[in-house]
Design a protein around this motif. Structure first.
Motif, short mmCIF file in Angstrom:
data_model
loop_
_atom_site.label_atom_id
_atom_site.label_comp_id
_atom_site.label_asym_id
_atom_site.label_seq_id
_atom_site.Cartn_x
_atom_site.Cartn_y
_atom_site.Cartn_z
N ASN A 56 32.92 59.48 47.49
CA ASN A 56 31.96 58.38 47.55
C ASN A 56 32.57 57.02 47.23
N VAL A 57 33.84 56.83 47.56
CA VAL A 57 34.47 55.53 47.37
C VAL A 57 34.59 54.88 48.74
N CYS A 58 34.17 53.63 48.84
CA CYS A 58 34.25 52.89 50.10
C CYS A 58 35.66 52.33 50.24
N THR A 59 36.37 52.75 51.28
CA THR A 59 37.74 52.31 51.47
C THR A 59 37.83 51.02 52.28
N THR A 60 36.70 50.56 52.84
CA THR A 60 36.70 49.32 53.61
C THR A 60 35.78 48.29 52.99
N CYS A 61 35.55 48.38 51.70
CA CYS A 61 34.69 47.43 50.99
C CYS A 61 35.55 46.50 50.15
N GLY A 62 35.04 45.30 49.93
CA GLY A 62 35.76 44.36 49.09
C GLY A 62 35.02 43.05 48.93
N VAL A 63 35.70 42.09 48.32
CA VAL A 63 35.12 40.79 48.01
C VAL A 63 35.72 39.74 48.94
N VAL A 64 34.87 38.92 49.52
CA VAL A 64 35.31 37.87 50.43
C VAL A 64 36.10 36.83 49.64
N GLN A 65 37.31 36.53 50.12
CA GLN A 65 38.14 35.51 49.49
C GLN A 65 37.96 34.16 50.18
N SER A 66 37.87 34.18 51.52
CA SER A 66 37.68 32.93 52.26
C SER A 66 37.04 33.22 53.61
N VAL A 67 36.32 32.21 54.11
CA VAL A 67 35.74 32.26 55.44
C VAL A 67 36.09 30.95 56.12
N ASN A 84 40.84 48.53 46.89
CA ASN A 84 42.12 49.16 46.53
C ASN A 84 43.20 48.12 46.25
N GLY A 85 42.86 46.81 46.30
CA GLY A 85 43.81 45.76 45.98
C GLY A 85 44.48 45.14 47.19
N GLN A 86 44.37 45.76 48.35
CA GLN A 86 44.97 45.21 49.56
C GLN A 86 44.06 44.13 50.15
N TYR A 87 44.65 43.34 51.06
CA TYR A 87 43.88 42.29 51.72
C TYR A 87 43.69 42.66 53.19
N ALA A 88 42.54 42.32 53.72
CA ALA A 88 42.25 42.52 55.14
C ALA A 88 41.74 41.19 55.70
N THR A 89 42.18 40.86 56.91
CA THR A 89 41.71 39.67 57.59
C THR A 89 41.02 40.10 58.88
N VAL A 90 39.79 39.66 59.05
CA VAL A 90 39.00 40.01 60.23
C VAL A 90 38.62 38.72 60.94
N THR A 91 38.86 38.65 62.24
CA THR A 91 38.40 37.52 63.05
C THR A 91 37.34 38.05 64.00
N GLN A 92 36.15 37.47 63.91
CA GLN A 92 35.04 37.95 64.71
C GLN A 92 34.25 36.79 65.27
N MET A 93 33.61 37.01 66.42
CA MET A 93 32.83 35.98 67.08
C MET A 93 31.48 35.74 66.38
N PRO A 94 30.71 36.79 66.11
CA PRO A 94 29.43 36.51 65.47
C PRO A 94 29.61 36.02 64.04
N ASN A 95 28.76 35.10 63.64
CA ASN A 95 28.80 34.57 62.28
C ASN A 95 28.46 35.70 61.31
N PRO A 96 29.35 35.99 60.35
CA PRO A 96 29.08 37.11 59.44
C PRO A 96 28.02 36.78 58.39
N GLY A 97 27.77 35.49 58.17
CA GLY A 97 26.76 35.10 57.18
C GLY A 97 27.16 35.43 55.75
N VAL A 98 28.44 35.39 55.46
CA VAL A 98 28.92 35.67 54.10
C VAL A 98 29.70 34.48 53.57
N ARG A 99 29.83 34.43 52.25
CA ARG A 99 30.57 33.35 51.58
C ARG A 99 31.59 33.98 50.63
N PRO A 100 32.57 33.18 50.20
CA PRO A 100 33.52 33.71 49.20
C PRO A 100 32.76 34.23 47.97
N GLY A 101 33.18 35.40 47.51
CA GLY A 101 32.55 36.04 46.37
C GLY A 101 31.56 37.12 46.77
#
Length: 159
Positions: free
Chosen positions: A41-52, A129-146
């Motif tokens: 039950n650990v999410c491997t693709t979850c994390g905190v937004v650093q920048s948008v 898990n401490g790693q960073y992921a960068t996603v570029t997407q067309m639709p506005n994700p509606g999220v902010r740092p934090g």
């Protein structure tokens, strides 16, 4: 005396069984090591937004010049086949195909649509898990740092 030997046999069997079971190793609890894999039950693709950031991406246009060349060459060859007989006919077919291909290429290029730029969003996420992921997407994700988010099919969603 028979009862004592039965009791002694049961006691000895119980002790041998306990000794055998005490040698079994139980798995160690999860301590952040990859040796045992992630805990359940650990999410491997979850994390905190650093920048948008809003970015611009180049889109592919349509290029019809190749299609125009082929259609023009075929049409020119067919028209050339109606002219002359024998070697003159062959020369007319080849010449018609060449001229038709050139004209078709020009017409196709004129009808091609150039690629343009579109607005996209580049989101940097620090995964659990401490790693960073960068996603570029067309639709506005509606999220902010934090914000806490998850990634699914290369798109970011609030969690």
């Amino acid at each position: 005396m028979k009862i004592k030997s039965i009791r002694w046999g049961l006691f000895a069997g119980l002790m041998v069984g306990l000794a055998a079971l005490s040698g079994c190793e139980t798995p160690q609890p999860y301590r952040g090591s990859t040796q045992y894999g992630p805990p359940p039950n650990v999410c491997t693709t979850c994390g905190v937004v650093q920048s948008v950031q809003q970015v611009y991406v180049q889109q592919q246009g349509t290029n019809n010049s190749g299609v125009g060349t082929v259609i023009g060459a075929v049409a020119g060859g067919l028209l050339g086949s109606t002219i002359g007989h024998g070697r003159g006919n062959t020369a007319a077919i080849v010449g018609g195909a060449v001229v038709g291909g050139v004209v078709g290429n020009q017409v196709g290029a004129a009808n091609s649509q150039p690629g343009g730029t579109s607005v996209a969003f580049q989101i940097v996420i620090r995964l659990d898990n401490g790693q960073y992921a960068t996603v570029t997407q067309m639709p506005n994700p509606g999220v902010r740092p934090g914000d806490y988010v998850y990634i699914n099919n290369n798109l970011v969603y609030p969690r």
